[in-house]
Design an enzyme around this catalytic site. Structure first.
Site, PDB file in Angstrom:
ATOM      1  N   CYS A  79     -16.675 -62.602 -35.775  1.00  0.00           N
ATOM      2  CA  CYS A  79     -15.675 -61.594 -36.183  1.00  0.00           C
ATOM      3  C   CYS A  79     -15.222 -60.790 -34.967  1.00  0.00           C
ATOM      4  O   CYS A  79     -15.970 -59.956 -34.437  1.00  0.00           O
ATOM      5  CB  CYS A  79     -16.284 -60.684 -37.251  1.00  0.00           C
ATOM      6  SG  CYS A  79     -15.279 -59.260 -37.667  1.00  0.00           S
ATOM      7  N   CYS A  82     -15.109 -56.985 -35.405  1.00  0.00           N
ATOM      8  CA  CYS A  82     -16.473 -56.436 -35.380  1.00  0.00           C
ATOM      9  C   CYS A  82     -16.888 -56.108 -33.951  1.00  0.00           C
ATOM     10  O   CYS A  82     -17.591 -55.104 -33.709  1.00  0.00           O
ATOM     11  CB  CYS A  82     -17.467 -57.430 -35.979  1.00  0.00           C
ATOM     12  SG  CYS A  82     -17.189 -57.827 -37.729  1.00  0.00           S
TER      13      CYS A  82
END
Length: 324
Positions: A79, A82
């Site tokens: 991700c 993230c």
């Protein structure tokens, strides 16, 4: 324990009220024990950010949330957002110096936790306070928004749950914080535990009596006062027909008992300002026994929400204006 969503404002969650009692008591016990032992229970700044998995969730998140708000960062290696958000959260965890604990959960390795929290996409950030889960935000939010959200979380945790955070010592060894041992049982612990068990099992009459037994010997016991207010509220609304109660309140604005019954339902339903406003208006337009009945019920509802809640503080000022 499966997490539940809980808004930080506008709702009185009666399960959270009980959790607040327990969290405040545990936090006070831990602080008192550390003081008796001449220590602080301080942790290293490195311990403010922890990796959590399903096996450790109970101890690392739920149990710790009784002493400090735990912010959960759901992330994954693949991700990209993230990778932008996580370093900001980690830096802020250290900057906030123990006001919250950051728990990082890898969703690829912990699918069950992801499902329990209802995470639809990552990054997703939640918090757990006194065992109660609440969503904070989703996506790579800006730092200003993150700070605002964290400030609100810290304020709610302190005002409603008595959680003042962890003591951080830069000289402490990582992983070296000790857990305070169990305190000796207090004189009313058995009665308070019996009251909580009765409340959990739906024996509202038993819970009311148990709390009253404590208060007969210790009138200043805050846990018993809050528990009694909660149990009595649940007892009053048990079996009530919400539609009939609200219809009567709407059709009979001068009927004090109808307004009191509707205010109880308002509070149980999370409409705190509506409950308070209804009774304050009733106090303002009545006199004698009717006014006193509305005033007393309002004070009882204040006990359920908690004296430090900003809505209670504002309502107390409004009540004073209505009375004088």
């Amino acid at each position: 324990m499966q997490p539940r969503n809980m808004s930080m404002s506008g709702v009185v969650d009666l399960a959270a009220v009980k959790a607040a009692q327990e969290a405040k008591a545990k936090a006070e016990q831990a602080r008192a024990q550390a003081a008796r032992e001449g220590g602080t229970g301080a942790i290293s700044p490195a311990d403010l950010v922890i990796d959590v998995d399903e096996a450790g969730f109970e101890s690392d998140v739920l149990q710790r949330s009784a002493e400090v708000p735990v912010v959960i960062d759901f992330w994954a290696e693949w991700c990209q957002p993230c990778k932008q958000l996580s370093p900001v959260l980690e830096r802020l965890a250290v900057e906030y110096n123990g006001r919250f604990l950051l728990a990082k959960i890898d969703v690829d390795a912990n699918q069950m936790l992801m499902q329990q929290f209802g995470v639809q996409g990552i990054p997703a950030v939640f918090a757990v306070v006194a065992g109660q889960a609440l969503p904070l935000f989703q996506g790579a939010a800006g730092e200003a928004q993150i700070r605002q959200t964290l400030d609100q979380l810290v304020q709610v945790a302190e005002q409603r749950f008595g959680l003042t955070g962890l003591t951080v010592d830069p000289e402490a060894e990582p992983g070296g914080a000790r857990t305070a041992p169990e305190r000796p049982a207090g004189p009313h612990d058995a009665l308070l535990e019996a009251a909580v068990r009765a409340l959990d099992s739906g024996d509202l009459g038993g819970a009311v009596q148990a709390y009253r037994n404590v208060l007969s010997e210790d009138p200043a016991n805050e846990e018993a006062k809050l528990g009694l207010a909660q149990a009595e509220l649940l007892q009053r609304v048990q079996g009530a027909d919400p539609q009939r109660v609200r219809r009567e309140a709407a059709e009979k604005p001068s009927d004090v008992q109808a307004q009191i019954a509707a205010a109880d339902l308002d509070l149980v339903g999370g409409h705190v300002e509506d409950a308070f406003g209804r009774l304050i208006e009733t106090v303002g337009r009545t006199a004698g026994d009717d006014r006193d009945a509305a005033r007393v019920r309002l004070l009882e509802l204040f006990e359920v929400v908690g004296p430090e809640d900003p809505r209670v503080i504002a309502a107390r000022r409004a009540l004073a204006r209505a009375l004088f």
